[in-house]
Enzyme design. Sequence first.
Site, PDB file in Angstrom:
ATOM      1  N   LYS A 114       0.823  -1.215   0.000  1.00  0.00           N
ATOM      2  CA  LYS A 114       0.000   0.000   0.000  1.00  0.00           C
ATOM      3  C   LYS A 114       0.852   1.259   0.000  1.00  0.00           C
ATOM      4  O   LYS A 114       0.466   2.279  -0.578  1.00  0.00           O
ATOM      5  CB  LYS A 114      -0.928   0.011   1.214  1.00  0.00           C
ATOM      6  CG  LYS A 114      -2.079  -0.958   1.073  1.00  0.00           C
ATOM      7  CD  LYS A 114      -3.188  -0.664   2.060  1.00  0.00           C
ATOM      8  CE  LYS A 114      -4.364  -1.589   1.825  1.00  0.00           C
ATOM      9  NZ  LYS A 114      -5.398  -1.501   2.833  1.00  0.00           N
ATOM     10  N   LYS A 145      -4.873  -9.968  -7.125  1.00  0.00           N
ATOM     11  CA  LYS A 145      -6.057 -10.013  -6.256  1.00  0.00           C
ATOM     12  C   LYS A 145      -7.150  -9.059  -6.753  1.00  0.00           C
ATOM     13  O   LYS A 145      -6.837  -7.954  -7.204  1.00  0.00           O
ATOM     14  CB  LYS A 145      -5.603  -9.582  -4.852  1.00  0.00           C
ATOM     15  CG  LYS A 145      -6.522  -9.944  -3.739  1.00  0.00           C
ATOM     16  CD  LYS A 145      -5.983  -9.426  -2.404  1.00  0.00           C
ATOM     17  CE  LYS A 145      -6.101  -7.930  -2.297  1.00  0.00           C
ATOM     18  NZ  LYS A 145      -5.875  -7.368  -0.972  1.00  0.00           N
ATOM     19  N   LYS A 202     -10.377  -3.163  -4.484  1.00  0.00           N
ATOM     20  CA  LYS A 202     -11.110  -1.904  -4.678  1.00  0.00           C
ATOM     21  C   LYS A 202     -10.251  -0.873  -5.380  1.00  0.00           C
ATOM     22  O   LYS A 202     -10.745   0.067  -5.980  1.00  0.00           O
ATOM     23  CB  LYS A 202     -11.484  -1.240  -3.350  1.00  0.00           C
ATOM     24  CG  LYS A 202     -11.867  -2.130  -2.251  1.00  0.00           C
ATOM     25  CD  LYS A 202     -12.244  -1.376  -0.981  1.00  0.00           C
ATOM     26  CE  LYS A 202     -12.530  -2.409   0.086  1.00  0.00           C
ATOM     27  NZ  LYS A 202     -13.181  -1.982   1.254  1.00  0.00           N
TER      28      LYS A 202
HETATM   29  P1  TYM Z   1     -10.630  -5.045   3.762  1.00  0.00           P
HETATM   30  O1  TYM Z   1     -11.637  -3.986   4.037  1.00  0.00           O
HETATM   31  O2  TYM Z   1      -9.536  -4.776   2.809  1.00  0.00           O
HETATM   32  O3  TYM Z   1     -11.379  -6.344   3.242  1.00  0.00           O
HETATM   33  C1  TYM Z   1     -12.494  -6.899   3.940  1.00  0.00           C
HETATM   34  C2  TYM Z   1     -12.435  -8.423   3.880  1.00  0.00           C
HETATM   35  O4  TYM Z   1     -12.470  -8.845   2.512  1.00  0.00           O
HETATM   36  C3  TYM Z   1     -11.390  -9.755   2.274  1.00  0.00           C
HETATM   37  N1  TYM Z   1     -10.951  -9.598   0.874  1.00  0.00           N
HETATM   38  C4  TYM Z   1     -10.831 -10.620   0.022  1.00  0.00           C
HETATM   39  N2  TYM Z   1     -11.051 -11.934   0.158  1.00  0.00           N
HETATM   40  C5  TYM Z   1     -10.851 -12.709  -0.922  1.00  0.00           C
HETATM   41  N3  TYM Z   1     -10.437 -12.235  -2.127  1.00  0.00           N
HETATM   42  C6  TYM Z   1     -10.210 -10.916  -2.312  1.00  0.00           C
HETATM   43  N4  TYM Z   1      -9.826 -10.456  -3.496  1.00  0.00           N
HETATM   44  C7  TYM Z   1     -10.398 -10.036  -1.216  1.00  0.00           C
HETATM   45  N5  TYM Z   1     -10.271  -8.701  -1.039  1.00  0.00           N
HETATM   46  C8  TYM Z   1     -10.614  -8.450   0.247  1.00  0.00           C
HETATM   47  C9  TYM Z   1     -10.301  -9.324   3.248  1.00  0.00           C
HETATM   48  O5  TYM Z   1      -9.391 -10.377   3.486  1.00  0.00           O
HETATM   49  C10 TYM Z   1     -11.124  -8.986   4.475  1.00  0.00           C
HETATM   50  O6  TYM Z   1     -11.417 -10.148   5.223  1.00  0.00           O
HETATM   51  N6  TYM Z   1      -7.663  -4.976   7.794  1.00  0.00           N
HETATM   52  C11 TYM Z   1      -8.931  -5.441   7.288  1.00  0.00           C
HETATM   53  C12 TYM Z   1     -10.130  -4.975   8.076  1.00  0.00           C
HETATM   54  C13 TYM Z   1     -10.033  -5.203   9.552  1.00  0.00           C
HETATM   55  C14 TYM Z   1     -10.245  -6.435  10.229  1.00  0.00           C
HETATM   56  C15 TYM Z   1     -10.104  -6.110  11.615  1.00  0.00           C
HETATM   57  C16 TYM Z   1     -10.501  -7.715   9.802  1.00  0.00           C
HETATM   58  C17 TYM Z   1      -9.794  -4.248  10.482  1.00  0.00           C
HETATM   59  N7  TYM Z   1      -9.850  -4.808  11.752  1.00  0.00           N
HETATM   60  C18 TYM Z   1     -10.228  -7.115  12.573  1.00  0.00           C
HETATM   61  C19 TYM Z   1     -10.631  -8.702  10.763  1.00  0.00           C
HETATM   62  C20 TYM Z   1     -10.495  -8.399  12.148  1.00  0.00           C
HETATM   63  C21 TYM Z   1      -9.096  -4.932   5.855  1.00  0.00           C
HETATM   64  O7  TYM Z   1      -8.512  -3.977   5.473  1.00  0.00           O
HETATM   65  O8  TYM Z   1     -10.038  -5.590   5.138  1.00  0.00           O
END
Ligand code: TYM
Length: 333
Positions: free
Chosen positions: A114, A198, A201
């Site tokens: 990032k 991957k 967004k």
């Molecule tokens: P974020 O917002 O980027 O994504 C949310 C969830 O979607 C999953 N994900 C995917 N899974 C499969 N294939 C993909 N291409 C894909 N893109 C996204 C992510 O793995 C995630 O589960 N840091 C985290 C948010 C967070 C969190 C937490 C998660 C903050 N605190 C505590 C669990 C527990 C994040 O940025 O997810």
Amino acid sequence: MSKKIFSGVQPTGNLHLGNYIGAIKNFVSLQNDPNNFCIYCVVDLHAITVKQNPFELKKNIRETAAAFIASGLDYKKSIIFNQSLVPAHAEGSWMLSCIARMGWLNRMTQFKEKAGKDKEKASVGLYIYPVLMAADILLYDATHVPVGEDQKQHLELSRDIANKFNLDFDSPNFLTPPEPLIQKNFARIMSLKDGTKKMSKSDPSELSRINLNDTSDQVLNKIKKAKTDNDPLPDNQNELSKRPEAENLLGIYSSLSDQPLNTTIKEFSGQNFSSFKEKLADLAVHKILPISKEINKLLKDENFLDNVLIEGAEKANQIASEKIKQLKKIVGF
Ligand code: TYM
């Protein structure tokens, strides 16, 4: 065994099929097991680690809550809230940032991706983002965290932080090292334009992802234009490792139809992509359109969405503020 589940999604717009299959769909099945206690968070504090337009952020917080509900989360069964309404997250994050080591954070691949080439210009928040994530999880004594593959390293860090805290303060079992729940074949949904990247967004190409609020025409068009190779679909899973686009599309089909990958492989073995894509497009429209319609309906009632988040935050606050109280006592405040 009863599980305490915590997970979060960033309100940064464009929730897509990767978020749905990798995370949200799993949130719903975990919620529907009466043995589980589930907390799902719209992680708005995480979102501001990169610059956000305040107006858009507010809209995206509601939209993420709407996507949770439209996908099947029930605010009567699960706690649904946004992170910034519960002060314990920021407070816990500070205390845990004094436990986490620079060396540990320096290994985080997502920060490297990032921050890009110019690390010096990344926010400090982006660097310590995984510590905030650890606080999210540890404040609720979550035992299991459903996430996609890309969050695995962050969960390992949460475990390291929990173990070091317990050891440093001679308080065994005070913080619970969480177990990741990562779905075997569907943990990494790839871009429709490049099966080695991957689905994300931040990809500039809209054709790379199916958004949860796409219209049926958009879904059909994106699947039609999805990259493929020239061979018929294979008859075994081993061959898929050499054919990333086929693997991704068959994986998406399997997850959306709730059937094992091997069953999907058998169903389409020997067929060409064009007939498979027709079936996939029908299925995707059938699954995504009701979610998309429901998101749009919910977005018209901002008061309802705000109330869900506020009521969820009250419940979350009761749990998290109690844990912070204990944490402060242990630390010596
Ligand atoms: P974020 O917002 O980027 O994504 C949310 C969830 O979607 C999953 N994900 C995917 N899974 C499969 N294939 C993909 N291409 C894909 N893109 C996204 C992510 O793995 C995630 O589960 N840091 C985290 C948010 C967070 C969190 C937490 C998660 C903050 N605190 C505590 C669990 C527990 C994040 O940025 O997810």
